[in-house]
Scaffold this motif. Structure first.
Motif, PDB file in Angstrom:
ATOM      1  N   GLU A 153       0.720  -1.095   0.073  1.00  0.00           N
ATOM      2  CA  GLU A 153       0.137  -0.221  -0.137  1.00  0.00           C
ATOM      3  C   GLU A 153       0.602   1.189  -0.299  1.00  0.00           C
ATOM      4  OE1 GLU A 153      -4.103   0.012   2.488  1.00  0.00           O
ATOM      5  OE2 GLU A 153      -1.963  -0.932   3.565  1.00  0.00           O
ATOM      6  N   TRP A 154       0.401   2.378  -0.377  1.00  0.00           N
ATOM      7  CA  TRP A 154       1.328   3.373  -0.428  1.00  0.00           C
ATOM      8  C   TRP A 154       0.084   4.759  -0.609  1.00  0.00           C
ATOM      9  CZ3 TRP A 154       4.868   5.914  -4.349  1.00  0.00           C
ATOM     10  CH2 TRP A 154       3.926   5.424  -6.126  1.00  0.00           C
ATOM     11  N   TRP A 155       0.483   5.875  -0.477  1.00  0.00           N
ATOM     12  CA  TRP A 155      -0.279   6.952  -0.863  1.00  0.00           C
ATOM     13  C   TRP A 155       0.714   8.420  -1.047  1.00  0.00           C
ATOM     14  CZ3 TRP A 155      -1.030   3.527   3.409  1.00  0.00           C
ATOM     15  CH2 TRP A 155      -1.578   2.828   3.681  1.00  0.00           C
ATOM     16  N   PRO A 156       0.928   8.046  -2.450  1.00  0.00           N
ATOM     17  CA  PRO A 156       1.574   9.271  -2.514  1.00  0.00           C
ATOM     18  C   PRO A 156       1.168  10.454  -2.923  1.00  0.00           C
ATOM     19  CG  PRO A 156       0.890   8.045  -4.525  1.00  0.00           C
ATOM     20  CD  PRO A 156       0.367   7.739  -3.466  1.00  0.00           C
ATOM     21  N   PRO A 157       2.185  11.390  -3.105  1.00  0.00           N
ATOM     22  CA  PRO A 157       1.127  13.226  -2.721  1.00  0.00           C
ATOM     23  C   PRO A 157       0.504  13.286  -3.241  1.00  0.00           C
ATOM     24  CG  PRO A 157       3.508  13.428  -3.308  1.00  0.00           C
ATOM     25  CD  PRO A 157       3.454  11.709  -2.943  1.00  0.00           C
ATOM     26  N   GLN A 158      -0.687  14.091  -3.445  1.00  0.00           N
ATOM     27  CA  GLN A 158      -1.604  14.312  -4.541  1.00  0.00           C
ATOM     28  C   GLN A 158      -0.802  15.514  -5.273  1.00  0.00           C
ATOM     29  OE1 GLN A 158      -4.390  12.771  -5.813  1.00  0.00           O
ATOM     30  NE2 GLN A 158      -4.330  10.740  -4.105  1.00  0.00           N
ATOM     31  N   ARG A 159      -0.197  16.157  -4.927  1.00  0.00           N
ATOM     32  CA  ARG A 159       0.028  17.652  -4.959  1.00  0.00           C
ATOM     33  C   ARG A 159       1.584  17.744  -4.601  1.00  0.00           C
ATOM     34  NH1 ARG A 159      -0.192  23.331  -5.239  1.00  0.00           N
ATOM     35  NH2 ARG A 159      -0.956  23.771  -7.654  1.00  0.00           N
ATOM     36  N   ALA A 160       2.315  18.471  -5.219  1.00  0.00           N
ATOM     37  CA  ALA A 160       3.550  18.693  -5.419  1.00  0.00           C
ATOM     38  C   ALA A 160       3.986  20.115  -5.197  1.00  0.00           C
ATOM     39  CB  ALA A 160       5.338  17.759  -5.074  1.00  0.00           C
ATOM     40  N   SER A 161       4.448  21.312  -5.003  1.00  0.00           N
ATOM     41  CA  SER A 161       5.083  22.373  -5.158  1.00  0.00           C
ATOM     42  C   SER A 161       6.301  22.675  -5.053  1.00  0.00           C
ATOM     43  CB  SER A 161       4.099  23.426  -4.531  1.00  0.00           C
ATOM     44  OG  SER A 161       2.598  23.222  -4.822  1.00  0.00           O
ATOM     45  N   GLY A 163       9.378  23.731  -4.418  1.00  0.00           N
ATOM     46  CA  GLY A 163      10.537  24.738  -3.416  1.00  0.00           C
ATOM     47  C   GLY A 163      10.298  24.003  -2.160  1.00  0.00           C
ATOM     48  N   ASN A 164       9.209  22.895  -2.258  1.00  0.00           N
ATOM     49  CA  ASN A 164       8.535  22.148  -0.860  1.00  0.00           C
ATOM     50  C   ASN A 164       8.470  21.177  -0.437  1.00  0.00           C
ATOM     51  OD1 ASN A 164       7.013  25.078  -0.640  1.00  0.00           O
ATOM     52  ND2 ASN A 164       5.365  24.172  -1.778  1.00  0.00           N
ATOM     53  N   VAL A 165       8.025  20.673   0.734  1.00  0.00           N
ATOM     54  CA  VAL A 165       8.493  19.077   0.773  1.00  0.00           C
ATOM     55  C   VAL A 165       6.811  18.792   0.549  1.00  0.00           C
ATOM     56  CG1 VAL A 165       9.116  18.214   3.387  1.00  0.00           C
ATOM     57  CG2 VAL A 165      10.128  20.336   3.177  1.00  0.00           C
ATOM     58  N   PHE A 166       7.050  17.361   1.023  1.00  0.00           N
ATOM     59  CA  PHE A 166       6.302  16.396   0.151  1.00  0.00           C
ATOM     60  C   PHE A 166       6.485  15.005   1.066  1.00  0.00           C
ATOM     61  CE2 PHE A 166       9.079  16.027  -2.878  1.00  0.00           C
ATOM     62  CZ  PHE A 166       9.141  14.323  -3.451  1.00  0.00           C
ATOM     63  N   ALA A 167       5.139  13.981   1.259  1.00  0.00           N
ATOM     64  CA  ALA A 167       5.548  13.055   1.929  1.00  0.00           C
ATOM     65  C   ALA A 167       5.415  12.287   1.236  1.00  0.00           C
ATOM     66  CB  ALA A 167       4.530  13.823   3.115  1.00  0.00           C
ATOM     67  N   VAL A 168       5.367  11.238   2.153  1.00  0.00           N
ATOM     68  CA  VAL A 168       5.212   9.633   0.973  1.00  0.00           C
ATOM     69  C   VAL A 168       4.881   8.803   2.217  1.00  0.00           C
ATOM     70  CG1 VAL A 168       5.256   7.963  -0.456  1.00  0.00           C
ATOM     71  CG2 VAL A 168       6.518  10.314  -1.121  1.00  0.00           C
ATOM     72  N   SER A 179      13.800  -2.017   5.898  1.00  0.00           N
ATOM     73  CA  SER A 179      13.892  -0.315   5.921  1.00  0.00           C
ATOM     74  C   SER A 179      13.189   0.150   4.297  1.00  0.00           C
ATOM     75  CB  SER A 179      15.243   0.751   6.244  1.00  0.00           C
ATOM     76  OG  SER A 179      16.297  -0.122   4.464  1.00  0.00           O
ATOM     77  N   ALA A 180      12.407   1.900   4.519  1.00  0.00           N
ATOM     78  CA  ALA A 180      12.471   2.495   2.786  1.00  0.00           C
ATOM     79  C   ALA A 180      13.240   3.659   3.199  1.00  0.00           C
ATOM     80  CB  ALA A 180      10.961   2.313   3.359  1.00  0.00           C
ATOM     81  N   GLU A 181      13.675   3.816   1.342  1.00  0.00           N
ATOM     82  CA  GLU A 181      14.622   5.375   1.282  1.00  0.00           C
ATOM     83  C   GLU A 181      14.153   5.921  -0.266  1.00  0.00           C
ATOM     84  OE1 GLU A 181      18.070   3.248   0.991  1.00  0.00           O
ATOM     85  OE2 GLU A 181      17.911   2.712  -0.780  1.00  0.00           O
ATOM     86  N   LEU A 182      13.888   6.534  -0.032  1.00  0.00           N
ATOM     87  CA  LEU A 182      12.829   8.070  -1.126  1.00  0.00           C
ATOM     88  C   LEU A 182      14.527   8.317  -1.496  1.00  0.00           C
ATOM     89  CD1 LEU A 182      11.335   9.144  -2.721  1.00  0.00           C
ATOM     90  CD2 LEU A 182      11.471  10.354  -1.512  1.00  0.00           C
ATOM     91  N   ALA A 196       8.008   0.209  10.462  1.00  0.00           N
ATOM     92  CA  ALA A 196       6.860   0.112  12.082  1.00  0.00           C
ATOM     93  C   ALA A 196       6.985  -1.280  11.776  1.00  0.00           C
ATOM     94  CB  ALA A 196       6.207   0.775  12.302  1.00  0.00           C
ATOM     95  N   ARG A 197       7.017  -2.071  13.000  1.00  0.00           N
ATOM     96  CA  ARG A 197       6.103  -3.325  13.332  1.00  0.00           C
ATOM     97  C   ARG A 197       4.753  -3.680  11.336  1.00  0.00           C
ATOM     98  NH1 ARG A 197       5.812  -5.237  19.658  1.00  0.00           N
ATOM     99  NH2 ARG A 197       5.402  -7.062  18.750  1.00  0.00           N
ATOM    100  N   ASP A 198       3.821  -2.234  11.643  1.00  0.00           N
ATOM    101  CA  ASP A 198       3.551  -3.394  10.963  1.00  0.00           C
ATOM    102  C   ASP A 198       3.753  -3.278   9.584  1.00  0.00           C
ATOM    103  OD1 ASP A 198       3.613  -1.002  11.268  1.00  0.00           O
ATOM    104  OD2 ASP A 198       1.448   0.021  11.462  1.00  0.00           O
ATOM    105  N   GLY A 199       4.362  -3.044   9.142  1.00  0.00           N
ATOM    106  CA  GLY A 199       5.688  -2.589   7.672  1.00  0.00           C
ATOM    107  C   GLY A 199       4.959  -0.720   7.454  1.00  0.00           C
ATOM    108  N   ARG A 200       4.677   0.260   8.143  1.00  0.00           N
ATOM    109  CA  ARG A 200       4.412   1.410   7.809  1.00  0.00           C
ATOM    110  C   ARG A 200       5.502   2.067   7.771  1.00  0.00           C
ATOM    111  NH1 ARG A 200      -0.740   2.097   6.741  1.00  0.00           N
ATOM    112  NH2 ARG A 200      -2.724   0.242   8.056  1.00  0.00           N
ATOM    113  N   PHE A 201       5.878   3.073   7.089  1.00  0.00           N
ATOM    114  CA  PHE A 201       6.463   4.217   6.247  1.00  0.00           C
ATOM    115  C   PHE A 201       6.137   5.673   6.198  1.00  0.00           C
ATOM    116  CE2 PHE A 201       6.748   1.727   2.311  1.00  0.00           C
ATOM    117  CZ  PHE A 201       6.778   2.840   1.827  1.00  0.00           C
ATOM    118  N   ARG A 202       6.884   6.712   6.837  1.00  0.00           N
ATOM    119  CA  ARG A 202       6.535   7.873   6.325  1.00  0.00           C
ATOM    120  C   ARG A 202       7.966   8.634   5.702  1.00  0.00           C
ATOM    121  NH1 ARG A 202       6.573  13.171   7.587  1.00  0.00           N
ATOM    122  NH2 ARG A 202       5.402  15.054   6.923  1.00  0.00           N
ATOM    123  N   LEU A 203       7.873   9.136   4.574  1.00  0.00           N
ATOM    124  CA  LEU A 203       9.485   9.744   3.618  1.00  0.00           C
ATOM    125  C   LEU A 203       9.090  10.709   3.219  1.00  0.00           C
ATOM    126  CD1 LEU A 203      10.652   6.739   1.470  1.00  0.00           C
ATOM    127  CD2 LEU A 203      11.307   7.234   4.150  1.00  0.00           C
TER     128      LEU A 203
END
Length: 644
Positions: A153-161, A163-168, A179-182, A196-203
């Motif tokens: 599963e993943w939830w990519p950013p719907q929009r990126a501007s 000069g701004n930071v986005f999250a995945v 581990s997960a890397e971007l 995480a223990r359930d496999g979730r991550f945020r980059l």
């Protein structure tokens, strides 16, 4: 009244009248001439029987429940030993070769060939979208195949501007300790985090320039081996530069580096910095009134500049905040009682803030390589070597203020102390900023943290402006635009068309049934970057290959099929005390003609039986004749019998 109830009441009344009539006639007849008991019983039983058959002719009942025949449906990744050998089964095109069963092109065809099937047992990855409509209304059980190892599963950013930071956000399957890397478009790692223990991550990533770019998401197992790699295409947009008004009571290093960041970030900053005795530096002075504030998206003001505003200016700031202006109240020193009372009107009970406390920057989970990638090559006057180690995060300072618990905190120190928080005011936001020396980040060589700090502040507080809605596939939930799969694009004009990677054009005709949404179906035949051209609108987007990201595809099929699972066939819910065939929206009923034939046969037999002499005793003598003819004797011996 319900038609069935009315008809039942009418037939019951008619049956009761007929029964009473038969009983009354039997009672009035002389005992020795009454009908025999069995004849009377048959006549009485035939009345409700005919009435019941007539009612069933008018209102046939639902068909009798029969054991539901089960059909096994084999889909992608179905195991050969997951079903009974004697079960009726069909094999969909996605199923692996070699499975024993009837090959069918889709589920609808399978149901036409097996009309007795009322239960489906789906085995494997799940049903494709084309088969969902055919499975509606049937009892369905699902035996899912194991998910492949990697990204599920993943939830990519719907929009990126730019000069701004986005999250995945995402979740990995069967990668305990991984581990997960971007990676950025240049292949440099810009973020890494342990799963995480359930496999979730945020980059987190940084979109530096506008235009179509591709980042890369990579998952590694506990030994560091790459398990799954997936491209993250982004169409980085260029937002309108925010308009910021800076009011300061005195110049200081904080303002110097803030103005330098604004220039590098493309922020339209208008600064007015007081020097005392009516003097100021910066841009030409503007009156602080409603007309001036309406031309800005964010106001930065410290406590000294606030004290120097007139009552009319402070009232204009409060009114502008209600109309959508963002206000950032910078606290750089002790607050006067007057300022605390005025800021209390914004919902902040802060205290004097006379003391300065140390504030340590929160610990970063990024490694040195990721930090160097975020810092970039530097500038022409201050280049940075690729192997140069990033500087240590300096110790900052903050004012000792008590931010209210009801405020939204977006920046905290390493010890959890709130450094910045905001509250809603009308359509705008008012925030309190307690940091006074964020410029130390730049001096320590961590200018990327300084830029991230102020970029987040402007993005959080600035006046909300209309932005273009990102292009998305309305027919998909998490992984849009896949090769050889139907997609849905909405908000299209009459001349909308898509350019494929090979230069071919695909015209998009809005479906009239979509109404004002103006949606159109789209079947991409090629993978890669496509371009939607709709008038002056140009939107690039990526179509994934059919076999790309198998974990995402498998989890999408699994969730969609699990939503179709139901223990029994769909039936119409009726009132408990009401027969099913009385309902206005009753389910399918039995045909009426068998009940009509039964009623016609029973009515005909009753008509004949009532007129026959079966079960009758000898008729009573006919009054008014002088004699009774004995019709049972032969004609030659007939004689007249005197009446008694």
């Amino acid at each position: 009244m319900n038609p069935g109830v009315a008809a039942a009441a009418l037939l019951a009344s008619a049956t009761l009248v007929a029964v009473l009539r038969l009983l009354a006639r039997q009672y009035r007849t002389v005992p020795e001439h009454r009908a025999r008991a069995w004849r009377l019983g048959l006549l009485l039983a035939a009345q409700p029987l005919c009435a019941a058959l007539l009612f069933l002719t008018l209102f046939p009942p639902p068909p009798l429940r029969t054991p539901q025949a089960e059909l096994v449906v084999l889909t992608a990744a179905a195991a050969p030993d997951a079903f009974a050998a004697d079960a009726a089964r069909v094999v969909l095109p996605e199923a692996p070769p070699g499975l024993d069963g009837e090959r069918v092109p889709d589920l609808a065809t399978a149901l036409r060939r097996h009309p007795q099937a009322r239960r489906l047992r789906v085995i494997g990855a799940g049903l494709e979208p084309r088969d969902h409509a055919a499975a509606q209304g049937l009892a369905l059980s699902f035996v899912p195949a194991p998910l492949p190892r990697g990204l599920s599963e993943w939830w990519p950013p719907q929009r990126a501007s730019a000069g701004n930071v986005f999250a995945v956000h995402g979740r990995a399957h069967d990668l305990a300790g991984g581990s997960a890397e971007l990676l950025d478009p240049a292949g440099q790692r810009i973020d890494r985090i342990a799963l995480a223990r359930d496999g979730r991550f945020r980059l987190e990533g940084l979109a530096r320039v506008a235009g179509p770019v591709e980042f890369v998401l990579r998952l590694r197992d506990a030994r560091g081996a790459a398990v799954d790699t997936l491209s993250l295409p982004l169409n980085v947009a260029t937002d309108a530069a925010p308009r910021v008004l800076l009011l300061a009571g005195a110049p200081n290093p904080e303002l110097k580096y803030l103005r330098r960041w604004a220039e590098d970030a493309g922020v339209r900053l208008h600064s007015q910095i007081a020097l005392g005795a009516g003097l100021q530096i910066g841009d030409p002075p503007l009156p602080i009134d409603a007309a001036t504030l309406a031309g800005f998206d964010l106001l930065l003001v410290d406590e000294r500049a606030w004290d120097g505003l007139s009552e009319a200016s402070r009232t204009a700031v409060s009114a502008a905040a209600r109309d959508g202006l963002g206000v950032l109240l910078r606290v750089t020193g002790p607050l006067s009682a007057r300022t605390r009372a005025q800021w209390r009107g914004f919902g902040f009970e802060l205290g004097a803030g006379a003391d300065a406390l140390p504030a340590r920057w929160p610990a970063q989970a990024r490694d040195e390589a990721a930090v160097r990638a975020r810092l970039g090559p530097g500038s022409a006057d201050a280049p940075r070597r690729p192997e140069q180690a990033p500087g240590e995060t300096p110790l900052l300072s903050r004012r000792a203020l008590a931010l209210p618990a009801t405020a939204q905190v977006w920046l905290r120190a390493a010890d959890g102390a709130a450094l910045a928080a905001w509250r809603a005011r009308g359509r705008g936001r008012v925030a309190v900023w307690t940091l006074g020396d964020s410029f130390r980040l730049v001096l320590a060589g961590r200018d990327e943290l300084h830029a991230q700090l102020w970029s987040q502040a402007v993005a959080t507080l600035a006046r909300a402006n209309a932005v273009e809605t990102p292009l998305r596939d309305e027919a998909a939930e998490s992984d849009p635009f896949r090769q050889h799969r139907r997609s849905v694009l909405c908000g299209l004009g009459d001349s909308a068309r898509v350019f494929a990677p090979d230069g071919g054009q695909i015209g998009l005709l809005p479906d009239p049934a979509s109404g004002a949404r103006r949606c159109s179906g789209f079947w991409p035949q090629q993978a890669g970057w496509h371009l939607l051209v709709d008038g002056t609108r140009r939107v690039p987007f990526v179509v994934r290959a059919q076999d790309e990201a198998p974990g995402l595809r498998a989890n999408e099929l699994r969730q969609a099929t699990a939503a179709l699972v139901r223990p029994s066939s769909a039936a119409v819910a009726l009132e408990p005390a009401q027969p099913r065939w009385f309902a206005p929206t009753a389910p399918a009923r039995m045909p009426a003609w068998p009940w009509f034939l039964a009623w016609l046969t029973a009515a005909s037999l009753l008509w004949w039986f009532e007129r026959s002499r079966l079960g009758r005793r000898d008729a009573a003598p006919t009054r008014g004749l002088g004699a009774q003819i004995d019709c049972m004797r032969p004609p030659s011996t007939a004689r007249l019998t005197p009446l008694t």
